[in-house]
Each structure stands twice: as structure tokens, then as C-alpha cells.
Motif scaffolding. Structure first.
Motif, PDB file in Angstrom:
ATOM      1  N   CYS A  63       0.820  -1.222   0.000  1.00  0.00           N
ATOM      2  CA  CYS A  63       0.000   0.000   0.000  1.00  0.00           C
ATOM      3  C   CYS A  63       0.851   1.270   0.000  1.00  0.00           C
ATOM      4  CB  CYS A  63      -0.904   0.019   1.234  1.00  0.00           C
ATOM      5  SG  CYS A  63      -2.037  -1.360   1.303  1.00  0.00           S
ATOM      6  N   HIS A  75     -14.132   3.356  -0.897  1.00  0.00           N
ATOM      7  CA  HIS A  75     -13.789   3.063  -2.298  1.00  0.00           C
ATOM      8  C   HIS A  75     -14.675   1.890  -2.719  1.00  0.00           C
ATOM      9  CE1 HIS A  75     -10.477   5.861  -1.931  1.00  0.00           C
ATOM     10  NE2 HIS A  75     -10.006   5.200  -0.886  1.00  0.00           N
ATOM     11  N   GLU A 134     -10.063   6.506   4.831  1.00  0.00           N
ATOM     12  CA  GLU A 134     -10.452   5.670   3.691  1.00  0.00           C
ATOM     13  C   GLU A 134     -10.908   4.284   4.162  1.00  0.00           C
ATOM     14  OE1 GLU A 134      -7.502   5.989   0.248  1.00  0.00           O
ATOM     15  OE2 GLU A 134      -6.339   6.668   1.976  1.00  0.00           O
ATOM     16  N   CYS A 189     -11.191   0.941   2.817  1.00  0.00           N
ATOM     17  CA  CYS A 189     -10.631   0.249   1.646  1.00  0.00           C
ATOM     18  C   CYS A 189     -11.055  -1.219   1.595  1.00  0.00           C
ATOM     19  CB  CYS A 189      -9.104   0.311   1.697  1.00  0.00           C
ATOM     20  SG  CYS A 189      -8.445   1.967   1.849  1.00  0.00           S
ATOM     21  N   SER A 231     -11.291  -2.510  -1.936  1.00  0.00           N
ATOM     22  CA  SER A 231     -10.469  -1.881  -2.985  1.00  0.00           C
ATOM     23  C   SER A 231      -8.981  -2.228  -2.911  1.00  0.00           C
ATOM     24  CB  SER A 231     -10.652  -0.371  -2.898  1.00  0.00           C
ATOM     25  OG  SER A 231     -10.335   0.073  -1.598  1.00  0.00           O
ATOM     26  N   VAL A 259      -4.826   3.323  -2.750  1.00  0.00           N
ATOM     27  CA  VAL A 259      -5.807   3.706  -1.731  1.00  0.00           C
ATOM     28  C   VAL A 259      -5.303   3.160  -0.397  1.00  0.00           C
ATOM     29  CG1 VAL A 259      -7.747   3.757  -3.348  1.00  0.00           C
ATOM     30  CG2 VAL A 259      -7.305   1.664  -2.044  1.00  0.00           C
ATOM     31  N   GLY A 260      -5.650   3.845   0.663  1.00  0.00           N
ATOM     32  CA  GLY A 260      -5.154   3.442   1.983  1.00  0.00           C
ATOM     33  C   GLY A 260      -3.865   4.167   2.333  1.00  0.00           C
ATOM     34  N   GLY A 274      -5.992   4.125   6.186  1.00  0.00           N
ATOM     35  CA  GLY A 274      -6.872   3.268   5.392  1.00  0.00           C
ATOM     36  C   GLY A 274      -7.272   2.087   6.259  1.00  0.00           C
ATOM     37  N   TRP A 290      -8.839  -1.787   6.291  1.00  0.00           N
ATOM     38  CA  TRP A 290      -8.954  -2.935   5.380  1.00  0.00           C
ATOM     39  C   TRP A 290      -9.697  -4.083   6.030  1.00  0.00           C
ATOM     40  CZ3 TRP A 290      -6.914  -2.097   0.597  1.00  0.00           C
ATOM     41  CH2 TRP A 290      -6.022  -1.020   0.483  1.00  0.00           C
TER      42      TRP A 290
END
Ligand SMILES: Cc1ncc(COP(=O)(O)O)c(C=O)c1O
Length: 372
Positions: free
Chosen positions: A55, A138, A162, A164, A167, A177-178, A184, A186
Motif C-alpha cells: 500500500c 472506495h 479511507e 478500503c 479496494s 488507496v489506503g 486506510g 482494510w
């Protein structure tokens, strides 16, 4: 329906994963079992460094799931009671739940109907003196158009966060992204583009202070063994899931490429005035196609036709967050969320998992073009 002519096309099917991958996973599992260390150990550290590298962030923190990743990230930034966080109502309820669990209030902006992602003018209408952060999602694998949102958050001195979860590997202007906002969040839930074999999540960030706080929060707010300067939670990532993620990460680019080629065929070949496709990304890198979502006023008919041909489809999402009964009262864009409502009533997700075959794709496209 003749099932031998039309074998089922599931939405996801992990049994199709290659033997070579399963063999590597079994090896990884055995090595963890024999190591005698099962929670927050070397495999978690290795995954955190690999994921941060993937990332392009300074660090990553492994946590138990995506919901916790958002909550821990927000709490690490000091978001809490009295604060408002602007987000989209077209997302997994977990996005909203994570905000609520910090004690802050989610404020829902409308979406851009062409992409399904949060809409910029609507964000502006939601801002007030209590706004502490903008949480973009996202969605469906598409990187949100971030330029104006970056400028807005930096001008206002508020956080940009974000989600994510859908994404993995998408980029905006060359940046993963992140790595764009303050953090970010996840999810590695099995159906995600990078999925574990159970629940798992992570936070990525370039802010070392945030990373340290997140590491404390995931482990009872502990700074050193048995010292708890803050109120934390138990959201540790275990070694088995991390070791499997270390193996599965090697396949992520391959899977993303396959998702992209399936999406390209859908865009090129679905041709029916009753079906509207969402906007194609300007660059391949902008989208990792977690879901392929179409829009049709004849959703029920299409879903029935697909089902008759043994093809699975799903709806993301049938009920927007602001309409969920868990929320007694939802704060929204004063102009309302008309695009979100319309999308929820008419969207349908077609299969796009990486082991979908070309013949299966032919069958799905055929139903879309000829049976509606
Ligand atoms: C956009 C989004 N945010 C958050 C989550 C929550 O992730 P998890 O299921 O790992 O808690 C999900 C997963 O469904 C998601 O799709």
C-alpha cells in the motif's frame, strides 16, 4: 431447467482455488502450528510489513476484522462523542457501525449515480462545525475521485479516512488507496479481493503516532505488558490468518488482472437498453472490481432470469445505512439521499470472482442481452 446444460455459476467459489495455492497454504498452516506461537507473532509482523509495502505506507497494523479497523483508526485520531463523520449510506453497515462505536455521529452524503461513490457537492452540504472527518468508501473496488476531498479536508483541518475494504490494490493518481488519507481501513473477509480464511483486517498509515495508538487499542489499550494507559479492546490478528494472508497476497495481482478482464468483457459486451452500466474507470489502476454492479429498472425480472439459468446474483445494497432500523434517527444531506435510494432499488451485482470461466461469462452476458 437442465442443470447439466446450465451448471450453477456461484457468486464466489473458493473450491476453485488452485492446488498449488492450497499446498502453499497447508505448508504455512503447518509451520504456524509447529511454531507454538499463535497470536500476534512473526507471521503478523511479516504481513504488516508486506501489506504496508503493497500500500506504499510507512506501516500497517493487523487487527481482527474491517469493522474494528475503522473503529480503531478513528479512535486513534481522537474521534469520539460530539464529533460528526461524513460518509456514504451506500456501503456495508459496518462502515456506519464503526463510526457509531466511537461515540461519533455518522452523517450521510448522497452518491454520484454514475459510480455509486460519495458525491462531492453533497459532502459540502453535510459540513458543519462538528465535522471531524470525512470517511470515503472506495466502493465496489473503485478509487473515489479524491482531489477535491483532499483539498477540502486540508482546508478545513479535518481528517480524511479511507474505507478500503473493497479496494485492495486500487490507485488514485498513482497512489494506492489506503495511503492517501490519515489512515486506510482494510477487511480481509474471505470474499474480499484479498481474503483470509476467516476474519482479518488491517489499518495502513504514514502517521507513526496513529500506528502506535492503534497497536495499543487492538490489545486492551496496553502500552507495556499489564500497563493500560487507554481503554482498548481485543482485536488481535492471529498467526494462522496472517500466514495465509502472506501466501494469498502473492496471488492478489493475478486475481485483480482477471477481475479487470472480466469487467472489460461486461463493459464491451452487455448491450441492452434496459441495463445501465456504471461509469468505466479512466485508468485501469483506478478500479479493482470487487463487485460488478449494473443498474436496471427491471431488476427483479433480470434476477429471475439469471436464477432460472442457475446464475447467482446479489444486491449491494438493498437497504442503505440511513434506513436501517438500528439507527433510530439518521443525519443526512439536507437535500436528501435520492440517488442512494434510487440505486438501492435498481442495482444488481453480477459474478466477477477471478475463477469465473469465459464460458460462464458468455452465459451471464447472454442472459443480460437476450433474456430481459
Ligand atoms: C465497505 C466495507 N466496510 C467495512 C466492512 C467490514 O469488514 P469486516 O466484515 O471485515 O468487519 C466491509 C465488509 O463487509 C465492507 O464491505
Amino acid at each position: 431447467m437442465n442443470t447439466s446444460e446450465n451448471p450453477p455459476i456461484p457468486f464466489n467459489d473458493f473450491t476453485r482455488e488452485p492446488e498449488e495455492l492450497i499446498a502453499k497454504e497447508l505448508e504455512a498452516v503447518e509451520s504456524v502450528l509447529r511454531s507454538g506461537w499463535w497470536v500476534l507473532g512473526k507471521e503478523v509482523e511479516l504481513f504488516e510489513s508486506k501489506w504496508a509495502n503493497y500500500c506504499s505506507t510507512l506501516s500497517a497494523v493487523g487487527v481482527a476484522n474491517g469493522l474494528d479497523a475503522i473503529e480503531i483508526g478513528l479512535r486513534s485520531l481522537g474521534v469520539g462523542p460530539g464529533d460528526e463523520v461524513i460518509t456514504t449510506s451506500l456501503t456495508a453497515f459496518a462502515t456506519c457501525l464503526a463510526i457509531l462505536r466511537t461515540g461519533a455521529t455518522p452523517v450521510f452524503a448522497d452518491i454520484d449515480p454514475e459510480t455509486g461513490c460519495i458525491e462531492q457537492q453533497s459532502i459540502h452540504r453535510c459540513i458543519n462545525s462538528s465535522t471531524k472527518a470525512i470517511l470515503v468508501v472506495h466502493l465496489y473496488g473503485r478509487a473515489v475521485d479524491m482531489e477535491n476531498i483532499i483539498n477540502l479536508t486540508s482546508n478545513l483541518g479535518i481528517f480524511l479516512v479511507e474505507d478500503c475494504a473493497q479496494s485492495h490494490g486500487a490507485k488514485y493518481n498513482g497512489k494506492p488507496v489506503g495511503s492517501i488519507g490519515d489512515f486506510g481501513a482494510w477487511s480481509f473477509y474471505p470474499t474480499k479481493n484479498l481474503g483470509a480464511v476467516g476474519d482479518a483486517g488491517a489499518i495502513t498509515s504514514n502517521n507513526q503516532e496513529l500506528i502506535l495508538k492503534a497497536k495499543m487499542l487492538r490489545n486492551y489499550g496496553q502500552s507495556d505488558r499489564y500497563y493500560h494507559p487507554i481503554i482498548g479492546m481485543n482485536s488481535r490478528l492471529d498467526e494462522l490468518q496472517a500466514s495465509l494472508l502472506n501466501v494469498r497476497l502473492e496471488y492478489l495481482n493475478l486475481w485483480t488482472n482477471r477481475r479487470r478482464s472480466i469487467a472489460k468483457r461486461y463493459w464491451a459486451e452487455i448491450s441492452n437498453p434496459e441495463i445501465k452500466l456504471l461509469q468505466q474507470p479512466t485508468e485501469d489502476e483506478n478500479h479493482v472490481h470487487h463487485l460488478f454492479v449494473i443498474y436496471t429498472k427491471k431488476r427483479r425480472d433480470l434476477q429471475n432470469q439469471l436464477s432460472k439459468m442457475n446464475i447467482s446474483s446479489l444486491i449491494h445494497y438493498p437497504i442503505a445505512c440511513h434506513l436501517q432500523s438500528a439507527l433510530k434517527e439518521a443525519k443526512l444531506d439536507p437535500n436528501g439521499l435520492n440517488n442512494t435510494k434510487d440505486h438501492c432499488e435498481n442495482c444488481l451485482s453480477l459474478p466477477i470472482q477471478p475463477y469465473l470461466t469465459d464460458l460462464e461469462l458468455d452465459r451471464i452476458i447472454d442472459v443480460c442481452n437476450n433474456q430481459l
